[in-house]
Scaffold this motif. Structure first.
Motif, mmCIF file in Angstrom:
data_model
loop_
_atom_site.group_PDB
_atom_site.id
_atom_site.type_symbol
_atom_site.label_atom_id
_atom_site.label_comp_id
_atom_site.label_asym_id
_atom_site.label_seq_id
_atom_site.Cartn_x
_atom_site.Cartn_y
_atom_site.Cartn_z
ATOM 1 N N HIS A 83 0.818 -1.220 0.000
ATOM 2 C CA HIS A 83 0.000 0.000 0.000
ATOM 3 C C HIS A 83 0.846 1.262 0.000
ATOM 4 C CE1 HIS A 83 -3.514 -2.340 0.556
ATOM 5 N NE2 HIS A 83 -3.101 -2.840 1.689
ATOM 6 N N SER A 85 0.931 4.001 1.620
ATOM 7 C CA SER A 85 0.449 4.691 2.819
ATOM 8 C C SER A 85 1.622 5.144 3.673
ATOM 9 C CB SER A 85 -0.417 3.752 3.663
ATOM 10 O OG SER A 85 -1.368 3.119 2.861
ATOM 11 N N TYR A 87 2.748 8.240 7.026
ATOM 12 C CA TYR A 87 2.355 9.325 7.933
ATOM 13 C C TYR A 87 2.623 10.596 7.129
ATOM 14 C CZ TYR A 87 2.705 5.581 11.358
ATOM 15 O OH TYR A 87 2.542 4.398 12.041
ATOM 16 N N ASP A 89 2.031 13.742 7.155
ATOM 17 C CA ASP A 89 2.449 15.062 7.630
ATOM 18 C C ASP A 89 3.879 15.093 8.155
ATOM 19 O OD1 ASP A 89 0.070 16.382 6.998
ATOM 20 O OD2 ASP A 89 -0.900 15.530 8.760
ATOM 21 N N THR A 90 4.625 14.050 7.855
ATOM 22 C CA THR A 90 6.037 14.061 8.252
ATOM 23 C C THR A 90 6.891 14.217 7.004
ATOM 24 O OG1 THR A 90 6.177 11.666 8.011
ATOM 25 C CG2 THR A 90 5.681 12.484 10.194
ATOM 26 N N LEU A 99 11.097 5.728 12.480
ATOM 27 C CA LEU A 99 11.006 4.261 12.425
ATOM 28 C C LEU A 99 12.294 3.621 12.936
ATOM 29 C CD1 LEU A 99 9.124 3.649 9.041
ATOM 30 C CD2 LEU A 99 8.204 3.577 11.347
ATOM 31 N N ARG A 101 14.215 4.908 15.202
ATOM 32 C CA ARG A 101 14.220 5.058 16.667
ATOM 33 C C ARG A 101 13.350 3.969 17.306
ATOM 34 N NH1 ARG A 101 16.144 10.114 18.354
ATOM 35 N NH2 ARG A 101 16.132 9.172 20.405
ATOM 36 N N LEU A 102 12.290 3.560 16.577
ATOM 37 C CA LEU A 102 11.461 2.458 17.094
ATOM 38 C C LEU A 102 12.266 1.163 17.171
ATOM 39 C CD1 LEU A 102 7.939 2.830 15.414
ATOM 40 C CD2 LEU A 102 8.572 3.332 17.754
ATOM 41 N N GLN A 146 12.783 2.446 4.049
ATOM 42 C CA GLN A 146 12.457 2.076 5.435
ATOM 43 C C GLN A 146 12.613 0.571 5.666
ATOM 44 O OE1 GLN A 146 9.598 0.285 6.710
ATOM 45 N NE2 GLN A 146 8.970 -0.181 4.608
ATOM 46 N N ARG B 6 9.737 4.348 23.509
ATOM 47 C CA ARG B 6 10.164 4.686 22.132
ATOM 48 C C ARG B 6 8.945 4.985 21.262
ATOM 49 N NH1 ARG B 6 13.735 -0.021 22.304
ATOM 50 N NH2 ARG B 6 12.370 -1.052 20.810
ATOM 51 N N ALA B 7 7.914 4.142 21.432
ATOM 52 C CA ALA B 7 6.686 4.352 20.655
ATOM 53 C C ALA B 7 6.022 5.663 21.053
ATOM 54 C CB ALA B 7 5.724 3.183 20.879
ATOM 55 N N PHE B 10 7.870 8.542 19.437
ATOM 56 C CA PHE B 10 7.584 8.548 17.988
ATOM 57 C C PHE B 10 6.197 9.141 17.724
ATOM 58 C CE2 PHE B 10 5.848 6.033 14.318
ATOM 59 C CZ PHE B 10 6.635 6.617 13.329
ATOM 60 N N PHE B 11 5.195 8.647 18.443
ATOM 61 C CA PHE B 11 3.821 9.092 18.178
ATOM 62 C C PHE B 11 3.546 10.493 18.731
ATOM 63 C CE2 PHE B 11 3.107 4.536 17.421
ATOM 64 C CZ PHE B 11 2.585 4.661 16.152
ATOM 65 N N LEU B 14 4.597 12.606 15.908
ATOM 66 C CA LEU B 14 3.610 12.545 14.811
ATOM 67 C C LEU B 14 2.348 13.313 15.176
ATOM 68 C CD1 LEU B 14 3.606 8.818 13.604
ATOM 69 C CD2 LEU B 14 4.549 10.776 12.416
ATOM 70 N N ARG B 17 1.952 17.113 14.760
ATOM 71 C CA ARG B 17 1.703 17.624 13.403
ATOM 72 C C ARG B 17 0.313 17.242 12.892
ATOM 73 N NH1 ARG B 17 7.345 16.382 13.455
ATOM 74 N NH2 ARG B 17 6.931 14.175 13.324
ATOM 75 N N ALA B 18 -0.402 16.429 13.663
ATOM 76 C CA ALA B 18 -1.700 15.931 13.180
ATOM 77 C C ALA B 18 -2.768 17.027 13.223
ATOM 78 C CB ALA B 18 -2.136 14.740 14.023
ATOM 79 N N LYS B 19 -3.678 16.972 12.260
ATOM 80 C CA LYS B 19 -4.774 17.957 12.201
ATOM 81 C C LYS B 19 -5.646 17.872 13.444
ATOM 82 C CE LYS B 19 -5.438 18.443 7.269
ATOM 83 N NZ LYS B 19 -5.912 17.609 6.202
ATOM 84 N N GLU B 85 -4.198 3.831 12.578
ATOM 85 C CA GLU B 85 -3.172 3.012 11.926
ATOM 86 C C GLU B 85 -3.799 2.032 10.938
ATOM 87 O OE1 GLU B 85 0.119 3.531 12.538
ATOM 88 O OE2 GLU B 85 -0.503 5.110 13.905
ATOM 89 N N GLY B 88 -5.509 4.191 8.054
ATOM 90 C CA GLY B 88 -4.467 4.872 7.270
ATOM 91 C C GLY B 88 -3.488 3.883 6.640
ATOM 92 N N ARG B 89 -3.680 2.628 6.924
ATOM 93 C CA ARG B 89 -2.836 1.542 6.413
ATOM 94 C C ARG B 89 -1.350 1.730 6.756
ATOM 95 N NH1 ARG B 89 -5.354 0.091 0.479
ATOM 96 N NH2 ARG B 89 -7.217 -0.906 1.262
ATOM 97 N N THR B 90 -1.108 2.332 7.908
ATOM 98 C CA THR B 90 0.281 2.505 8.346
ATOM 99 C C THR B 90 0.647 1.470 9.411
ATOM 100 O OG1 THR B 90 -0.605 4.212 9.808
ATOM 101 C CG2 THR B 90 0.509 4.966 7.827
ATOM 102 N N TYR B 93 3.906 -0.601 9.199
ATOM 103 C CA TYR B 93 5.189 -0.041 9.655
ATOM 104 C C TYR B 93 5.417 -0.319 11.141
ATOM 105 C CZ TYR B 93 4.995 2.550 5.269
ATOM 106 O OH TYR B 93 4.917 2.885 3.944
ATOM 107 N N LEU B 94 4.316 -0.314 11.877
ATOM 108 C CA LEU B 94 4.394 -0.492 13.322
ATOM 109 C C LEU B 94 4.594 -1.970 13.692
ATOM 110 C CD1 LEU B 94 4.063 1.529 15.590
ATOM 111 C CD2 LEU B 94 1.649 0.968 15.682
#
Lengths: 307, 259
Positions: A83, A85, A87, A89-90, A99, A101-102, A146, B6-7, B10-11, B14, B17-19, B85, B88-90, B93-94
Motif C-alpha cells: 500500500h 500509505s 504518515y 504530515d512528516t 522508524l 528510533r522504534l 524504510q 520509544r513508541a 515517535f507518536f 507525529l 503535526r496531526a490535524k 493506523e 491509514g494503512r500505516t 510499519y508499526l
C-alpha cells in the motif's frame, strides 16, 4: 542449505474466502521472485511471513523462528508494504528517523542510517519535504528505504516496482540486486513477469492461493512456450500476410477478423517476432497494430493451470 | 517499557503535526474565550447581578470540560490509537518493528494522553487565571484548580483508555463512542439504586465538590455520590483494566486491510 524462509502447508481464509491454500515454501539466501496475478495471494503470503496475519492452518518460520508476536525477529526483517500509505504530515527524514528510533537506535545512529538509506534510494535532497508532496516514485523508494535502513538479513518486498517509471524501476532493480550481496534473503513479489525476470531466475508462481510452479524462470518459460501464443496483427493486406505466414512451421493457425485483423497462433513466440520484420519488408506491408492478447500473466497462469 | 517509551516519543512527534491535535487545541481555547467574554461583560457592568467569576467557572467552564471536552478529547484521541493506523494503512510499519504489540498500544496511548492533557490543562488554567485573577495570590484558589485539574485528568485517562480499547476491536468506534458518551453516561445517571454506578461519569462527578446551598448546578449528582477515595480507585482501576485489555486484544487480533 537451511531455508531462511519456510512455510508448511500454510493456509489463510478470510471468512469464506480462501486467501492461501496449503503453501509450502523453502527459500534460501539470494533473490526469490514471487509471481502472480492480482488477487493471487501474494500480499496475504507476505503479511503472513511478516506476522501481520495469523495463519488459519500451517506454519511460518523465518530464520527458524515463528513470526507471529515475535517482535525481536523484526531486527532481522525488512518489509516493504504494497500500500502507498505513510504518515503524510512528516518529512521523509522524520519518517525514516522515527522508524529507526522504534528499532532502538540512538539519535546519532538513527540520523546516520536515515541519511545513508535516503541517499541510497536517491531521496536525499528532498529529505525535508513533507511526504504528501512526494511523487509516486519517491514514495515507492521511501518504502524501500524504510525496509532496508536497519540493515536486515531478510527483506520482504511487496510489489516494490509498482507505480515506478522505467528509470525508477531500473534503479530499484539495481538496488535490490546490490542488496543480494552479504548473504541476504530477499523475497520480491510482482505481477509483471519481465520485472521479476530482471531481478532473479528463482521464482515461485502463485495462482488462486496456490503455488503452481517453482524453480528456474527459464524452465517455467519453456513450460509456457509449450503452449501456443496468440498474436493479433492489423495490416493493409492480411490475406497476403496470412498465406506467407502459413508457410512458417511455427505458425499453427490463422484467423481473419474484421477490418484487416489477423489473429494467429504460434508455438514459438520468439521465432515469430524475430522473423516478422523481414517478412514485412519482403511483402512491403503496412502494419498498423500488433498486440498479444494473451501476453500477460493471467494468460500464462491460465496455460499453467490448464484453462 | 523501553519499547513503549520509544513508541510514545515517535507518536508524540507525529501527533504534534496531526490535524486532530490542532483542531482540539483550538477547541480547548473555547473556555478561555468564554472566560474572556465574561470578563469583558463584567468590566462593562453588563453581567447579571450575582453572576460572579466563581459561579461562571463552576457552572459553565467546569461542565464544559466534564460533559463535553473531556469526552470529545478521549473519544477522538482514544479511538485513533489503533483505528488511525488501520484505516491509514500505516499499521504495517508499526507491526514490522521490534516492538511488542502491547508496547505499541501503550506508547501511542501515552502520546495521545500527552496531547489531550495539554489541551485540557492549558484551557483550564487559562480560564482559571482569567476568571479568578483577583485570587491569584491565594494558595487555596490554586489548590482548588489543581484539584479540578487532577479530577479532569483522571477522568480523561479513564475515558481515553476505554476508547483505546474500543478502537482495537470496533470498526465504527466513534459512532458507538458518541452513543456511550451522550446516551449511556447521561441516561444511567437517572437510574435508581446501584445502576448509576455503572457510568464513569458517576465517579467523576463524585469527585467534583457540590457547592453548598447552591440550588442550581450542571454537575450535580441525581443520586448519592460515591466516597472520593473509592471514586479515585475506581477511575484508576478502570484505566488500568481498559489499557491491559486493549493491549491484549491488539496482540491477539489481526487487522485485515480491505483491498
Amino acid at each position: 542449505m537451511t531455508p531462511v524462509i519456510q512455510t508448511r502447508k500454510l493456509s489463510k481464509w478470510y471468512g469464506n474466502i480462501l486467501g492461501l491454500s496449503e503453501v509450502s515454501l523453502e527459500i534460501g539466501p539470494g533473490i526469490t521472485g514471487l509471481l502472480g496475478p492480482n488477487g493471487a495471494g501474494k500480499s496475504t503470503l507476505m503479511k503472513l511471513l511478516t506476522g501481520q496475519l495469523k495463519p488459519s492452518l500451517g506454519r511460518v518460520l523465518l530464520a527458524g523462528e515463528g513470526v507471529w508476536n515475535n517482535p525481536a525477529l523484526f531486527r532481522r526483517i525488512g518489509y516493504c508494504p504494497e500500500h502507498d500509505s505513510f504518515y503524510e504530515d512528516t518529512t521523509g527524514r522524520q519518517f525514516l528517523d522515527g522508524l529507526l528510533r522504534l528499532h532502538g537506535f540512538g539519535a546519532a545512529e538513527a540520523a546516520r542510517r536515515t541519511e545513508s538509506a535516503l541517499r541510497l534510494v536517491e531521496i536525499w535532497g528532498d529529505e525535508n519535504r513533507l511526504i504528501r508532496g512526494y511523487s509516486r516514485g519517491m514514495r515507492q523508494r521511501l518504502k524501500v528505504a524504510q525496509a532496508l535502513a536497519h540493515d536486515p538479513e531478510i527483506l520482504i518486498l511487496d510489489e516494490p516496482l509498482n507505480g515506478l517509471d522505467p528509470l525508477g524501476k531500473r534503479k530499484i532493480i539495481r538496488l535490490i540486486k546490490e542488496l543480494k550481496a552479504g548473504n541476504r534473503t530477499i523475497l520480491v513479489s510482482s505481477h509483471v513477469l519481465p520485472e521479476v525476470e530482471a531481478l532473479t531466475r528463482d521464482i515461485r508462481l502463485l495462482h488462486q492461493g496456490k503455488i503452481i510452479a517453482a524453480g528456474d524462470i527459464h524452465d517455467i518459460r519453456d513450460l509456457i512456450d509449450a503452449h501456443p501464443h496468440v498474436v493479433a496483427l492489423r495490416c493493409d493486406r492480411p490475406r497476403k500476410l496470412a498465406a506467407r505466414l502459413m508457410e512458417e512451421p511455427h505458425v499453427l493457425k490463422v484467423h481473419f477478423g474484421p477490418d484487416g485483423l489477423l489473429t494467429l497462433e504460434t508455438d514459438n513466440r520468439d521465432l515469430f517476432f524475430g522473423g516478422l520484420p523481414a517478412l514485412v519488408v519482403e511483402l512491403d506491408l503496412e502494419i498498423e497494430e500488433i498486440t498479444s492478447p494473451d501476453d500477460n500473466l493471467q494468460a500464462v497462469f491460465d496455460y499453467l493451470v490448464g484453462k | 517499557m523501553r519499547a513503549a517509551w520509544r513508541a510514545a516519543v515517535f507518536f508524540f512527534g507525529l501527533g504534534r503535526r496531526a490535524k486532530r491535535t490542532k483542531v482540539f487545541f483550538a477547541l480547548g481555547l473555547v473556555p478561555v474565550l468564554l472566560s474572556l467574554l465574561f470578563r469583558m461583560r463584567h468590566a462593562l457592568s453588563i453581567a447579571p447581578r450575582g453572576f460572579s467569576g466563581e459561579f461562571f467557572y463552576s457552572n459553565v467552564i467546569l461542565p464544559f470540560y466534564v460533559q463535553f471536552l473531556v469526552l470529545m478529547l478521549a473519544l477522538f484521541f482514544g479511538t485513533s490509537v489503533v483505528l488511525e493506523e488501520v484505516e491509514g494503512r500505516t499499521l504495517a510499519y508499526l507491526l514490522t518493528r521490534p516492538l511488542s504489540r502491547p508496547a505499541a498500544v501503550l506508547g501511542k496511548f501515552a502520546a495521545s494522553a500527552g496531547h489531550a492533557l495539554a489541551v485540557l490543562n492549558i484551557g483550564l488554567f487559562g480560564s482559571f487565571l482569567i476568571l479568578k485573577i483577583e485570587r491569584a495570590g491565594d494558595p487555596s484558589a490554586w489548590l482548588s484548580v489543581a484539584r479540578d485539574s487532577a479530577v479532569l485528568d483522571l477522568s480523561l485517562l479513564c475515558y481515553l483508555s476505554l476508547f483505546t480499547l474500543m478502537g482495537t476491536f470496533v470498526k465504527r468506534a466513534i459512532f458507538f463512542g458518541l452513543l456511550f458518551c451522550f446516551g449511556w453516561e447521561n441516561v444511567i445517571a437517572f437510574f435508581p439504586g446501584l445502576t448509576q454506578k455503572l457510568a464513569i461519569a458517576h465517579y467523576v462527578k463524585s469527585l467534583i465538590p457540590q457547592p453548598p446551598g447552591q440550588t442550581f448546578s450542571f454537575l450535580r449528582l441525581m443520586l448519592e455520590p460515591s466516597p472520593p477515595l473509592f471514586a479515585v480507585l475506581i477511575l484508576a482501576g478502570l484505566t488500568v483494566v481498559f489499557l491491559a485489555a486493549a493491549g491484549l486484544v491488539f496482540s491477539q487480533k489481526e487487522y485485515v486491510t480491505e483491498n
